[in-house]
Design a protein around this motif. Structure first.
Motif, PDB file in Angstrom:
ATOM      1  N   ARG A   1       0.828  -1.198   0.000  1.00  0.00           N
ATOM      2  CA  ARG A   1       0.000   0.000   0.000  1.00  0.00           C
ATOM      3  C   ARG A   1       0.870   1.260   0.000  1.00  0.00           C
ATOM      4  O   ARG A   1       0.684   2.149  -0.809  1.00  0.00           O
ATOM      5  N   ASP A   2       1.826   1.315   0.930  1.00  0.00           N
ATOM      6  CA  ASP A   2       2.670   2.501   1.023  1.00  0.00           C
ATOM      7  C   ASP A   2       4.053   2.295   0.407  1.00  0.00           C
ATOM      8  O   ASP A   2       4.654   3.229  -0.090  1.00  0.00           O
ATOM      9  N   VAL A   3       4.531   1.089   0.508  1.00  0.00           N
ATOM     10  CA  VAL A   3       5.836   0.767  -0.069  1.00  0.00           C
ATOM     11  C   VAL A   3       5.678  -0.471  -0.945  1.00  0.00           C
ATOM     12  O   VAL A   3       5.144  -1.472  -0.496  1.00  0.00           O
ATOM     13  N   ALA A   4       6.107  -0.357  -2.191  1.00  0.00           N
ATOM     14  CA  ALA A   4       6.019  -1.523  -3.077  1.00  0.00           C
ATOM     15  C   ALA A   4       7.404  -1.820  -3.623  1.00  0.00           C
ATOM     16  O   ALA A   4       8.261  -0.941  -3.677  1.00  0.00           O
TER      17      ALA A   4
ATOM     18  N   VAL B   1      -8.405  -5.322  -3.587  1.00  0.00           N
ATOM     19  CA  VAL B   1      -9.412  -5.852  -2.668  1.00  0.00           C
ATOM     20  C   VAL B   1      -8.830  -5.885  -1.260  1.00  0.00           C
ATOM     21  O   VAL B   1      -9.475  -5.506  -0.282  1.00  0.00           O
ATOM     22  N   LEU B   2      -7.583  -6.292  -1.187  1.00  0.00           N
ATOM     23  CA  LEU B   2      -6.915  -6.443   0.105  1.00  0.00           C
ATOM     24  C   LEU B   2      -6.663  -5.099   0.785  1.00  0.00           C
ATOM     25  O   LEU B   2      -6.990  -4.901   1.954  1.00  0.00           O
ATOM     26  N   HIS B   3      -6.058  -4.162   0.031  1.00  0.00           N
ATOM     27  CA  HIS B   3      -5.610  -2.927   0.669  1.00  0.00           C
ATOM     28  C   HIS B   3      -6.643  -1.811   0.646  1.00  0.00           C
ATOM     29  O   HIS B   3      -6.687  -0.969   1.514  1.00  0.00           O
ATOM     30  N   LYS B   4      -7.467  -1.787  -0.419  1.00  0.00           N
ATOM     31  CA  LYS B   4      -8.383  -0.663  -0.557  1.00  0.00           C
ATOM     32  C   LYS B   4      -9.826  -1.073  -0.265  1.00  0.00           C
ATOM     33  O   LYS B   4     -10.712  -0.233  -0.287  1.00  0.00           O
ATOM     34  N   GLY B   5     -10.036  -2.362  -0.058  1.00  0.00           N
ATOM     35  CA  GLY B   5     -11.384  -2.836   0.232  1.00  0.00           C
ATOM     36  C   GLY B   5     -12.361  -2.662  -0.913  1.00  0.00           C
ATOM     37  O   GLY B   5     -13.572  -2.583  -0.701  1.00  0.00           O
TER      38      GLY B   5
ATOM     39  N   GLN C   1     -14.661  -6.817  -6.216  1.00  0.00           N
ATOM     40  CA  GLN C   1     -13.936  -7.472  -7.297  1.00  0.00           C
ATOM     41  C   GLN C   1     -14.083  -6.729  -8.630  1.00  0.00           C
ATOM     42  O   GLN C   1     -13.111  -6.467  -9.315  1.00  0.00           O
ATOM     43  N   LYS C   2     -15.318  -6.350  -8.966  1.00  0.00           N
ATOM     44  CA  LYS C   2     -15.578  -5.711 -10.265  1.00  0.00           C
ATOM     45  C   LYS C   2     -14.820  -4.402 -10.402  1.00  0.00           C
ATOM     46  O   LYS C   2     -14.124  -4.148 -11.363  1.00  0.00           O
ATOM     47  N   GLN C   3     -14.991  -3.604  -9.362  1.00  0.00           N
ATOM     48  CA  GLN C   3     -14.355  -2.291  -9.311  1.00  0.00           C
ATOM     49  C   GLN C   3     -12.829  -2.457  -9.408  1.00  0.00           C
ATOM     50  O   GLN C   3     -12.149  -1.752 -10.156  1.00  0.00           O
ATOM     51  N   ALA C   4     -12.344  -3.427  -8.657  1.00  0.00           N
ATOM     52  CA  ALA C   4     -10.902  -3.657  -8.606  1.00  0.00           C
ATOM     53  C   ALA C   4     -10.368  -4.066  -9.964  1.00  0.00           C
ATOM     54  O   ALA C   4      -9.323  -3.592 -10.402  1.00  0.00           O
ATOM     55  N   GLU C   5     -11.126  -4.918 -10.656  1.00  0.00           N
ATOM     56  CA  GLU C   5     -10.671  -5.354 -11.969  1.00  0.00           C
ATOM     57  C   GLU C   5     -10.634  -4.194 -12.958  1.00  0.00           C
ATOM     58  O   GLU C   5      -9.713  -4.084 -13.768  1.00  0.00           O
ATOM     59  N   ALA C   6     -11.614  -3.321 -12.852  1.00  0.00           N
ATOM     60  CA  ALA C   6     -11.638  -2.160 -13.729  1.00  0.00           C
ATOM     61  C   ALA C   6     -10.429  -1.266 -13.463  1.00  0.00           C
ATOM     62  O   ALA C   6      -9.751  -0.815 -14.397  1.00  0.00           O
ATOM     63  N   SER C   7     -10.123  -1.036 -12.181  1.00  0.00           N
ATOM     64  CA  SER C   7      -8.951  -0.210 -11.864  1.00  0.00           C
ATOM     65  C   SER C   7      -7.683  -0.878 -12.357  1.00  0.00           C
ATOM     66  O   SER C   7      -6.755  -0.218 -12.824  1.00  0.00           O
ATOM     67  N   ALA C   8      -7.645  -2.229 -12.248  1.00  0.00           N
ATOM     68  CA  ALA C   8      -6.464  -2.963 -12.682  1.00  0.00           C
ATOM     69  C   ALA C   8      -6.228  -2.761 -14.169  1.00  0.00           C
ATOM     70  O   ALA C   8      -5.107  -2.494 -14.602  1.00  0.00           O
ATOM     71  N   ILE C   9      -7.325  -2.841 -14.940  1.00  0.00           N
ATOM     72  CA  ILE C   9      -7.184  -2.673 -16.383  1.00  0.00           C
ATOM     73  C   ILE C   9      -6.736  -1.260 -16.725  1.00  0.00           C
ATOM     74  O   ILE C   9      -5.872  -1.045 -17.570  1.00  0.00           O
TER      75      ILE C   9
ATOM     76  N   CYS D   1      -1.894   0.817  -5.656  1.00  0.00           N
ATOM     77  CA  CYS D   1      -2.351   1.525  -4.463  1.00  0.00           C
ATOM     78  C   CYS D   1      -1.712   2.898  -4.354  1.00  0.00           C
ATOM     79  O   CYS D   1      -1.785   3.534  -3.300  1.00  0.00           O
ATOM     80  N   GLN D   2      -1.063   3.334  -5.418  1.00  0.00           N
ATOM     81  CA  GLN D   2      -0.355   4.594  -5.414  1.00  0.00           C
ATOM     82  C   GLN D   2       0.538   4.712  -4.190  1.00  0.00           C
ATOM     83  O   GLN D   2       0.342   5.572  -3.336  1.00  0.00           O
ATOM     84  N   PRO D   3       1.519   3.844  -4.105  1.00  0.00           N
ATOM     85  CA  PRO D   3       2.385   3.847  -2.929  1.00  0.00           C
ATOM     86  C   PRO D   3       3.235   5.113  -2.884  1.00  0.00           C
ATOM     87  O   PRO D   3       3.403   5.785  -3.897  1.00  0.00           O
ATOM     88  N   LYS D   4       3.710   5.421  -1.684  1.00  0.00           N
ATOM     89  CA  LYS D   4       4.583   6.593  -1.549  1.00  0.00           C
ATOM     90  C   LYS D   4       5.971   6.264  -2.084  1.00  0.00           C
ATOM     91  O   LYS D   4       6.685   7.134  -2.536  1.00  0.00           O
ATOM     92  N   ILE D   5       6.336   4.984  -1.928  1.00  0.00           N
ATOM     93  CA  ILE D   5       7.688   4.592  -2.314  1.00  0.00           C
ATOM     94  C   ILE D   5       7.638   3.344  -3.193  1.00  0.00           C
ATOM     95  O   ILE D   5       6.948   2.384  -2.876  1.00  0.00           O
ATOM     96  N   LEU D   6       8.387   3.389  -4.290  1.00  0.00           N
ATOM     97  CA  LEU D   6       8.544   2.205  -5.124  1.00  0.00           C
ATOM     98  C   LEU D   6      10.021   1.820  -5.117  1.00  0.00           C
ATOM     99  O   LEU D   6      10.887   2.635  -5.434  1.00  0.00           O
ATOM    100  N   ILE D   7      10.291   0.605  -4.682  1.00  0.00           N
ATOM    101  CA  ILE D   7      11.671   0.127  -4.662  1.00  0.00           C
ATOM    102  C   ILE D   7      11.854  -0.819  -5.841  1.00  0.00           C
ATOM    103  O   ILE D   7      11.140  -1.803  -5.965  1.00  0.00           O
ATOM    104  N   ALA D   8      12.782  -0.493  -6.724  1.00  0.00           N
ATOM    105  CA  ALA D   8      12.994  -1.314  -7.916  1.00  0.00           C
ATOM    106  C   ALA D   8      14.396  -1.904  -7.853  1.00  0.00           C
ATOM    107  O   ALA D   8      15.376  -1.170  -7.902  1.00  0.00           O
TER     108      ALA D   8
END
Lengths: 327, 310, 340
Positions: free
Chosen positions: A89-92, A117-121, A124-132, A170-177
């Protein structure tokens, strides 16, 4: 503005058969909002271990000490379940080989939606749309169709894009690559780095880019931290470190990297090999390979100290550092 | 020509200090160290060696031979034939009054021999067969492996029984029968491993540096197979012992007065109801000990030789 | 060098396909064309760089040259003698002259053999007339040449770091005093500082031993650093062959141009200034190659003619090669210097 992440005295130790090694030793750094910080080092420098530890992804025989403040939450003090809330959620984090991080048995949209679904509650439908929608953002053509694919049906570049999409959901604050482009072809790598730039600009995400490739660093990072033998040896802006390195290791790395525009007859490599963490040399860990080392370097370890505006180095030498024959 | 002066600059500039002593640690030594650190495997190995030593030394303490019938116990085995130091029947006697101590020793010898011979045939035939099939690949591989499949598909118990009946029950026939099937599994394992090894760069390197196919197989591939062969062979020993025991249990194994653990267990099981439990207990004890220790040693070998798989 | 260069190796019309799948009873094998229409020469004493991305066939080409893979068609002429027609036993002896260094240094060393045995192995098979002492002496000399200490002779590969292991691999390739060494991504698996050491070592050995090198890599910066001439491959075909300077300053083929802008530059100011000629998409599968020019699916200059006919490999002044219908128009429309 307060930094997004403040890491204080981070140390990572691993228990081996009869001994213990310190993979990361007293690491301190801050990460500002929206900036890209590169962490540069060779194998065994501790660059990956430091961030795996932050994510709670260490091997079983490892222990972490220190603080990693995300806002006012210390990530290192959290329990596994508490950490799970922040992770993703905050760090990915994304890795060199996307295949290992994707579940081969699930369709992409299922995997992506699960995060939401896990982090933003979301349902399923809504989540799939955001995923796409996110797949489209990271430049996957025909996202609605691709979302039904399984990971193995995608090429390496596409998989890495999916990983980025998943990390950014989840639009994390930090992305570690961690070496995100090492396994990719040059032309695809260029696309990826471009994508990183747009995405950090658009989402305001701070990016930590762990890499050994100075070419990649020069293209995308604002600041960089050079690590050697488990410690940070130099920190500062990318321009400062590239054009005016103050640590002989940074200088050596720069002279070891072939430059497409310059055809030098010889590179000026660093002599010797990276040290084994079990037998770090006395004094400065870099001294056996250092062209500038003198008596003091053999007995005393230089601390990381300020070396001008916004930069630090761990070396007894003062002032700019150059090889004799290099202009 | 390798002119020393031309290369000196390179050498001195790039010389690397070595901290480790000059004598190399081979992978075998490393594996040996890991095996020694594995307590279960090490204990099993010691117990196994103790059993072997017992089968060699034991006969010197025996007061009865394997076939001599102690007429004093016949008819009263339940009382007079019980294990006792006085009568010299340390493990008691069997139903007809023969000394069980000598018979168990002989049975253990035979069982171990059957296991080791079966396993040795598997190692020699299976390794060479599998390595050749895997290395050359293509049609030869298909042909060789289909042959294995065909033999596998024949119910071997049936063949074995037929062999023993037609040619009579003898040691030689037993070994021939066991040897016929023991190498099949090994050849498959070795072939599979060879296929992966064949694609490793060091094999390509050997070809690129002009090695003959024979050298590639026996210098580069086979030494790297030995780890898995050793593991498989160790685990094959108890399998062969079980097979022999099963044959003996059916009454087709070793011929009287010779015996094997399987035969002894079979007899012991039949007389269990009369209360002569020692007739089952002693052979069974050795049988189980051998099986368990071999399995543990095999397991220990696997961990020691292939530490990644743990 | 003013004398006319000697062509050590000439590759003519080389083609290599692989059939994949089809092992089962019911599946028809698919044909993957790894290399097609490969024509070029390697001059004595030069370093020829071969660059390409994954699927370009660069490693396959190296292995076809060494006859580790047998090409479907075409000739590999070594000083005029066609290696593809050579009987196996003669080819085996010829390997004295042609050697290879591999990408993964540890994987290319037999884990059950000591360093001394590994380096002596080629001598054992190719120079059986040498006595044991002579062999050992040569092994030690070669070890010294690549910067390995004599006391390492009895150690095993797993006791070495990647860089040292690569030195062992180089020593093995060098011990028979070959004329040509194919270096297949010799530094890709190594740390940056070690990479530079190995690159320097190769350059020094090349001069000291009079070697001709074929240097295969996906890293254009590395290739440019070591090579006299560079061959650019795309999906199994040559798109361009020219000197390093020509490739860098004056690339003709749109793929080369795009590749150059994609190469990361370790210089922040330059990196920020330049615009990346973002190639669309990724390399298509080599199983069903496109009609016409293989690069057209990603080329922003593609026109209908590119789909119809396959561009021929044109020889320009100074012997450089390029395979593109439109390179003259492209050069006129977008002169180099505007970018990069």
């Amino acid at each position: 503005m307060a930094p997004v992440l403040t890491v204080k005295d981070l140390s990572v130790r691993f228990a081996l058969h009869e001994s213990e090694v310190t993979a990361v030793n007293n690491l301190n750094f801050t990460l500002e909002a929206g900036e890209t910080m590169a962490v540069v080092g060779e194998s065994g420098s501790g660059k990956s271990q430091a961030f795996l530890a932050l994510m709670g992804l260490m091997a079983k025989n490892g222990t972490v000490t220190g603080q990693a403040l995300l806002g006012d939450v210390d990530l290192l003090a959290l329990s596994k379940t508490e950490l799970n809330q922040y992770r993703g959620r905050d760090v990915a984090m994304i890795f060199q080989d996307p295949m290992t991080s994707l579940n081969p048995a699930l369709r992409l949209k299922q995997q992506l939606a699960e995060v939401l679904v896990l982090h933003k509650g979301q349902d399923q439908k809504q989540a799939e749309a955001s995923a796409i929608a996110m797949l489209e953002r990271v430049g996957i053509p025909e996202p609605a169709k691709r979302a039904n694919a399984y990971p193995h049906q995608l090429s390496g570049g596409m998989r890495q894009r999916v990983m980025i999409a998943m990390a950014l959901l989840c639009q994390p604050k930090i992305l570690i690559a961690d070496e995100p482009t090492t396994a990719l072809d040059v032309t695809v790598q260029a696309q990826m780095l471009d994508l990183f730039k747009t995405l950090t600009d658009d989402f305001g995400t701070s990016l930590v880019l762990i890499t050994h490739d100075l070419g990649v660093v020069a293209g995308v990072a604002d600041r960089m931290m050079v690590m050697y033998g488990g410690r940070a040896v130099e920190k500062g802006s990318v321009d400062d470190l590239f054009y005016d390195p103050r640590h002989p290791y940074t200088l050596g790395l720069l002279h070891s990297t072939p430059h497409i525009a310059k055809r030098a007859e010889r590179l000026d490599p660093i002599q010797g090999m990276p040290p084994s963490l079990e037998h770090l040399p006395q004094g400065c860990a870099f001294n056996p390979r250092c062209a500038f080392a003198f008596d003091r370097c053999m007995v005393e370890r230089p601390a990381l100290t300020a070396a001008g505006e916004g930069r630090e180095k761990a070396c007894f030498h003062e002032g700019p550092m150059r090889y004799g024959k290099v202009a | 020509m390798l002119a020393d002066n031309r290369i000196k600059s390179v050498a001195s500039a790039e010389a690397i200090a070595s901290e480790v002593p000059a004598k190399g640690r081979s992978l075998w030594k490393d594996a040996g160290r890991r095996f020694m650190a594995n307590r279960a495997a090490l204990t099993s190995l010691i117990v196994l060696l103790a059993v072997v030593v017992f089968t060699i030394v034991g006969p010197f303490f025996a007061r009865w031979s394997i076939e001599k019938i102690d007429w004093s116990v016949v008819g009263n085995v339940i009382n007079a034939g019980a294990p006792s130091l006085e009568t010299g029947h340390y493990f008691g006697t069997d139903e007809v009054g023969r000394d069980l101590y000598s018979r168990v020793i002989q049975g253990t010898q035979i069982s171990l021999l059957v296991g080791l011979v079966g396993s040795a045939i598997a190692v020699i035939v299976g390794t060479i067969y599998g390595a050749i099939a895997g290395y050359f690949g293509g049609r030869l591989d298909s042909l060789m492996m289909r042959f294995v499949d065909i033999i596998y598909s024949i119910p071997y118990m049936f063949i074995l029984i037929l062999l023993l009946i037609v040619f009579g029950r003898s040691f030689i026939m037993l070994f021939v029968g066991i040897g016929l099937i023991s190498w099949l599994g090994m050849s498959r394992v070795v072939r599979g491993q060879t296929l992966t090894l064949k694609n490793r760069e060091f094999v390509e390197a050997a070809i690129a540096t002009g090695s003959k196919p024979r050298d590639v197989i026996f210098r580069h591939i086979v030494p790297n197979l030995l780890g898995i062969v050793a593991i498989y062979a160790t685990l094959l020993v108890p399998e062969m012992i079980l097979l022999e025991s099963f044959i003996s249990f059916l009454g087709l194994g070793v011929q009287e007065p010779n015996t094997s653990l399987g035969a002894l267990i079979s007899e012991g099981a039949q007389t269990m109801q009369y209360g002569t439990i020692w007739q089952l207990a002693f052979p069974l004890f050795f049988f189980i000990t051998i099986l368990f220790t071999f399995f543990f040693v095999g397991d220990g070998l696997r961990d020691a030789l292939d530490p990644k798989d743990r | 060098m003013n004398q006319t260069p000697v062509n050590l190796l000439e590759i003519r019309n080389l083609k290599k396909t692989f059939s994949i799948g089809g092992e089962g009873l019911f599946s028809r094998p698919l044909t993957l064309t790894a290399l097609e229409d490969i024509n070029f020469t390697i001059r004595k004493d030069e370093t020829l760089g071969i660059v390409g991305e994954s699927g370009s066939g660069k490693s396959t080409l190296g292995r076809c040259i060494l006859q580790l893979l047998s090409p479907d068609q075409g000739q590999v002429l070594w000083l005029g003698q066609d290696l593809t027609k050579l009987p196996a036993e003669e080819m085996r002896k010829r390997r004295q002259d042609l050697q290879i260094i591999f990408q993964d240094p540890l994987a290319s060393l037999n884990p059950r053999m000591t360093v001394g045995e590994i380096i002596a192995d080629p001598l054992r098979t190719l120079r059986p007339e040498l006595s044991k002492e002579q062999r050992r002496e040569r092994v030690l000399k070669t070890m010294a040449a690549v910067g390995l200490l004599p006391e390492m002779i009895n150690r095993y590969p797993h006791e070495f770091s990647g860089g040292q292991a690569q030195r062992i691999g180089i020593a093995r390739a060098l011990v028979t005093e070959p004329k040509l060494i194919v270096c297949d991504e010799p530094v890709s698996a190594l740390d940056v500082s070690i990479q530079a050491q190995i690159l320097n070592l190769l350059a020094e050995l090349k001069d000291a031993f009079g070697l001709t090198l074929i240097f295969i890599s996906h890293n254009l910066s590395v290739v440019r650093h070591v090579s006299d001439r560079i061959l650019v491959l795309y999906l199994g075909r040559i798109v361009e062959l020219a000197t390093g300077d020509e490739i860098y300053m004056d690339p003709k083929h749109p793929y080369t141009r795009a590749l150059l802008t994609a190469v990361p530059i370790p210089d922040p100011r330059l990196a920020r200034q330049r615009t990346i000629d973002g190639l669309k998409g990724e390399i298509p599968s080599p199983i069903n190659p496109t009609s016409g020019c293989t690069f057209r699916t990603r080329c922003r200059f593609a026109q209908p003619q590119c789909a119809e006919t396959r561009p021929v490999l044109e020889t320009l002044d100074g012997g450089r090669l390029v395979a593109c219908h439109r390179w003259r128009e492209i050069e006129a429309a977008e002169p180099i210097g505007a970018s990069a």
